[in-house]
Scaffold this motif. Sequence first.
Motif, PDB file in Angstrom:
ATOM      1  N   SER A 113       8.557  -6.437  -2.087  1.00 53.20           N
ATOM      2  CA  SER A 113       8.926  -6.536  -3.499  1.00 53.20           C
ATOM      3  C   SER A 113       8.005  -5.628  -4.295  1.00 53.20           C
ATOM      4  O   SER A 113       6.853  -5.408  -3.924  1.00 53.20           O
ATOM      5  N   TYR A 114       8.545  -5.086  -5.376  1.00 50.76           N
ATOM      6  CA  TYR A 114       7.794  -4.218  -6.275  1.00 50.76           C
ATOM      7  C   TYR A 114       7.582  -4.965  -7.589  1.00 50.76           C
ATOM      8  O   TYR A 114       8.547  -5.429  -8.195  1.00 50.76           O
ATOM      9  N   VAL A 115       6.331  -5.105  -7.990  1.00 52.24           N
ATOM     10  CA  VAL A 115       5.985  -5.727  -9.270  1.00 52.24           C
ATOM     11  C   VAL A 115       4.975  -4.814  -9.960  1.00 52.24           C
ATOM     12  O   VAL A 115       3.879  -4.594  -9.441  1.00 52.24           O
ATOM     13  N   LEU A 116       5.392  -4.268 -11.090  1.00 57.98           N
ATOM     14  CA  LEU A 116       4.582  -3.292 -11.833  1.00 57.98           C
ATOM     15  C   LEU A 116       4.197  -2.157 -10.891  1.00 57.98           C
ATOM     16  O   LEU A 116       5.052  -1.437 -10.419  1.00 57.98           O
ATOM     17  N   ASP A 117       2.895  -2.003 -10.583  1.00 55.84           N
ATOM     18  CA  ASP A 117       2.463  -0.902  -9.709  1.00 55.84           C
ATOM     19  C   ASP A 117       2.012  -1.401  -8.335  1.00 55.84           C
ATOM     20  O   ASP A 117       1.286  -0.732  -7.627  1.00 55.84           O
ATOM     21  N   GLU A 118       2.479  -2.588  -7.968  1.00 53.77           N
ATOM     22  CA  GLU A 118       2.034  -3.201  -6.725  1.00 53.77           C
ATOM     23  C   GLU A 118       3.213  -3.532  -5.823  1.00 53.77           C
ATOM     24  O   GLU A 118       4.261  -3.973  -6.285  1.00 53.77           O
ATOM     25  N   VAL A 119       3.013  -3.331  -4.528  1.00 45.06           N
ATOM     26  CA  VAL A 119       4.000  -3.680  -3.513  1.00 45.06           C
ATOM     27  C   VAL A 119       3.487  -4.904  -2.769  1.00 45.06           C
ATOM     28  O   VAL A 119       2.326  -4.947  -2.366  1.00 45.06           O
ATOM     29  N   HIS A 120       4.361  -5.895  -2.608  1.00 46.90           N
ATOM     30  CA  HIS A 120       4.009  -7.085  -1.836  1.00 46.90           C
ATOM     31  C   HIS A 120       4.855  -7.073  -0.568  1.00 46.90           C
ATOM     32  O   HIS A 120       6.082  -7.169  -0.646  1.00 46.90           O
ATOM     33  N   LEU A 121       4.207  -6.898   0.561  1.00 44.36           N
ATOM     34  CA  LEU A 121       4.893  -6.939   1.845  1.00 44.36           C
ATOM     35  C   LEU A 121       5.191  -8.411   2.147  1.00 44.36           C
ATOM     36  O   LEU A 121       4.274  -9.200   2.348  1.00 44.36           O
ATOM     37  N   LEU A 122       6.467  -8.766   2.144  1.00 50.01           N
ATOM     38  CA  LEU A 122       6.875 -10.158   2.293  1.00 50.01           C
ATOM     39  C   LEU A 122       7.217 -10.545   3.721  1.00 50.01           C
ATOM     40  O   LEU A 122       6.984 -11.676   4.141  1.00 50.01           O
TER      41      LEU A 122
END
Length: 162
Positions: A72-81
């Motif tokens: 997921s992309y939130v602002l300038d961060e990627v969260h590997l789910l």
Amino acid sequence: MHRREDSYLGAPGLELTIRPLEPGDLSEILNIELQGYSHPWSEGIFLDCFKPDYRLWGVCQNGSLAGYVVVSYVLDEVHLLNLCVHPGFRGRGAGRLLLRHLLAEAARECMNQVILEVRLSNNVASKLYRNEGFEEIGRRPRYYPAASGWEDARVMALLLQP
């Protein structure tokens, strides 16, 4: 730190390609998910990920799905789910190829960092992430369901931009 592109070839003779996933891939995704996890994601969770702020990629051999990654992309961060590889492709470079692909795409899209959680007991995944430059930045107590209750997660991060 500069990330390598999708240049990892895996085991000799193993020709793997990366492509975006679509809802039509769901049956193959769920098949791999069920073989990979004791507490797998449901079909509904995967369907919720086919939205603009998510990216789903699959690694394929001869058109068959060998693994996938969901971020997921939130602002300038990627969260590997979720990153999962079919048992028949583990240890052959498919997971590393997916990880390197998502890192290259995140950098291309000017994201700042990638964050992930991994079970404390998942030494193979933790080693892969460390080898690709991730560092542990914390723990999440009782994050994952486990056979005998709950298991803590190791939180890891990789900065993409200086």
